[in-house]
Write an enzyme that holds these catalytic residues in place. Structure first.
Site, PDB file in Angstrom:
ATOM      1  N   LYS A  67      39.873  33.051  43.766  1.00 47.91           N
ATOM      2  CA  LYS A  67      38.755  33.186  42.682  1.00 47.91           C
ATOM      3  C   LYS A  67      37.372  33.573  43.495  1.00 47.91           C
ATOM      4  O   LYS A  67      36.910  34.523  43.136  1.00 47.91           O
ATOM      5  CB  LYS A  67      38.426  31.969  41.768  1.00 47.91           C
ATOM      6  N   SER A  68      36.816  32.714  44.168  1.00 47.32           N
ATOM      7  CA  SER A  68      35.655  32.859  45.158  1.00 47.32           C
ATOM      8  C   SER A  68      35.793  33.985  45.876  1.00 47.32           C
ATOM      9  O   SER A  68      34.643  34.809  45.854  1.00 47.32           O
ATOM     10  CB  SER A  68      35.312  31.708  45.812  1.00 47.32           C
TER      11      SER A  68
ATOM     12  N   SER B 275      39.159  25.680  35.831  1.00 41.74           N
ATOM     13  CA  SER B 275      39.044  25.702  34.397  1.00 41.74           C
ATOM     14  C   SER B 275      40.427  25.689  33.883  1.00 41.74           C
ATOM     15  O   SER B 275      41.027  26.552  33.376  1.00 41.74           O
ATOM     16  CB  SER B 275      38.276  26.678  33.704  1.00 41.74           C
TER      17      SER B 275
ATOM     18  N   LEU C 288      44.191  28.426  40.028  1.00 40.21           N
ATOM     19  CA  LEU C 288      44.352  27.115  40.798  1.00 40.21           C
ATOM     20  C   LEU C 288      43.365  27.296  42.052  1.00 40.21           C
ATOM     21  O   LEU C 288      43.002  27.886  42.349  1.00 40.21           O
ATOM     22  CB  LEU C 288      45.700  26.969  41.307  1.00 40.21           C
TER      23      LEU C 288
ATOM     24  N   SER D  62      43.239  29.837  44.749  1.00 37.18           N
ATOM     25  CA  SER D  62      43.910  31.076  44.306  1.00 37.18           C
ATOM     26  C   SER D  62      43.588  32.426  44.786  1.00 37.18           C
ATOM     27  O   SER D  62      44.090  33.353  44.772  1.00 37.18           O
ATOM     28  CB  SER D  62      44.212  30.998  42.775  1.00 37.18           C
TER      29      SER D  62
HETATM   30  P1  ADP Z   1      39.423  29.649  44.911  1.00 37.79           P
HETATM   31  O1  ADP Z   1      37.946  30.060  44.761  1.00 37.79           O
HETATM   32  O2  ADP Z   1      40.189  30.004  43.955  1.00 37.79           O
HETATM   33  O3  ADP Z   1      39.633  28.111  45.295  1.00 37.79           O
HETATM   34  P2  ADP Z   1      39.353  30.715  47.649  1.00 37.79           P
HETATM   35  O4  ADP Z   1      38.645  32.208  47.343  1.00 37.79           O
HETATM   36  O5  ADP Z   1      38.251  29.950  48.245  1.00 37.79           O
HETATM   37  O6  ADP Z   1      40.052  30.272  46.361  1.00 37.79           O
HETATM   38  O7  ADP Z   1      40.494  30.994  48.691  1.00 37.79           O
HETATM   39  C1  ADP Z   1      41.487  31.809  48.365  1.00 37.79           C
HETATM   40  C2  ADP Z   1      41.934  31.973  49.912  1.00 37.79           C
HETATM   41  O8  ADP Z   1      43.269  32.892  49.617  1.00 37.79           O
HETATM   42  C3  ADP Z   1      40.918  32.593  50.769  1.00 37.79           C
HETATM   43  O9  ADP Z   1      41.448  32.288  52.244  1.00 37.79           O
HETATM   44  C4  ADP Z   1      41.700  34.206  50.780  1.00 37.79           C
HETATM   45  O10 ADP Z   1      41.286  34.976  52.232  1.00 37.79           O
HETATM   46  C5  ADP Z   1      43.071  34.162  50.737  1.00 37.79           C
HETATM   47  N1  ADP Z   1      43.587  35.390  50.016  1.00 37.79           N
HETATM   48  C6  ADP Z   1      44.814  35.933  50.520  1.00 37.79           C
HETATM   49  N2  ADP Z   1      45.189  36.960  49.972  1.00 37.79           N
HETATM   50  C7  ADP Z   1      44.249  37.172  48.902  1.00 37.79           C
HETATM   51  C8  ADP Z   1      44.144  38.074  47.779  1.00 37.79           C
HETATM   52  N3  ADP Z   1      44.831  39.081  47.828  1.00 37.79           N
HETATM   53  N4  ADP Z   1      43.086  37.713  47.042  1.00 37.79           N
HETATM   54  C9  ADP Z   1      42.251  36.552  47.088  1.00 37.79           C
HETATM   55  N5  ADP Z   1      42.390  35.879  48.125  1.00 37.79           N
HETATM   56  C10 ADP Z   1      43.381  36.105  49.092  1.00 37.79           C
END
Ligand code: ADP
Length: 200
Positions: free
Chosen positions: A38-39, A106, A33, A36
């Site tokens: 990913k980045s 995806s 999502l 979540s």
């Molecule tokens: P996506 O790329 O899936 O849209 P992002 O990486 O942009 O999501 O954002 C995820 C957010 O969740 C970030 O602010 C990150 O710091 C936070 N977060 C908290 N705990 C975790 C974890 N264990 N792994 C990855 N992200 C985390």
């Protein structure tokens, strides 16, 4: 038209490029999502690989949806076309010897299956970033969930559009229980043997 496209017999192959780089190339596909993780996780994995001398590149919404796929929306048909083009780009990059990290929601199983057909099964590593919608909405990194709840964004995955979770991902990360560092170690451990040339 297609019958008139006859591939040229180029002499340098993927194997030659992998030998020069001293590592294999494949696709690490992050699905989950929005918000979540990913980045965040892909970014740290890339830094670790880069430090080891591995050639990498990240494909994500910023460099794809603003560029080659700027003509696409978030309807189911456009999402399918979005993923298909990304898979074709990734396929060329794999052929060029690069380890590709792709971070895209995806949401459709059939689209992710199609990536496997395009890049070939052995080149595809599916990483499921399994964070609940409640947690993603709580984080609301980009403010998208709030907008979706107000009806300002249509087709928002998890709110007004479905997310079909992978049943058998190669790697599953639960970010509500694992830290970023733990998630990254899990991924690096999985791909380390795959990077080694003598492993193919
Ligand atoms: P996506 O790329 O899936 O849209 P992002 O990486 O942009 O999501 O954002 C995820 C957010 O969740 C970030 O602010 C990150 O710091 C936070 N977060 C908290 N705990 C975790 C974890 N264990 N792994 C990855 N992200 C985390």
């Amino acid at each position: 038209m297609k019958e008139n496209i006859i591939p040229h017999d180029y002499q340098i192959s993927k194997t030659d490029r992998n030998n020069l780089n001293e590592h294999n190339s494949f696709l690490l596909w992050f699905t989950g999502l929005s918000g979540s993780g990913k980045s965040t996780i892909a970014n740290v994995v890339e830094q670790k690989l880069h430090k080891k001398g591995i050639k990498t590149y990240i494909l994500d919404g910023d460099n794809i949806r603003n560029g080659i796929n700027s003509d696409l929306t978030f309807t189911p048909e456009d999402r399918t076309e979005n993923i298909r083009r990304i898979a074709e780009i990734a396929n060329l990059m794999i052929d060029s010897g690069i380890v590709v990290l792709a971070a895209f929601v995806s949401p459709y199983k059939k689209d992710r299956e199609n990536i496997k057909n395009i890049v070939k099964d052995g080149n595809f590593v599916e990483v499921f970033i399994n964070t609940s919608i409640e947690e993603c909405e709580r984080r609301d990194v980009k403010g998208l969930y709030e907008k979706a709840r107000k009806g300002e964004i249509k087709n928002m995955t998890g709110i007004s559009a479905p997310y079909e979770a992978p049943e058998n991902p190669d790697i599953k990360i639960n970010t509500e229980q694992e830290t970023v560092e733990q998630a990254v170690s899990q991924i690096i451990d999985y791909i380390t043997p795959k990077l080694q040339l003598n492993n193919e």
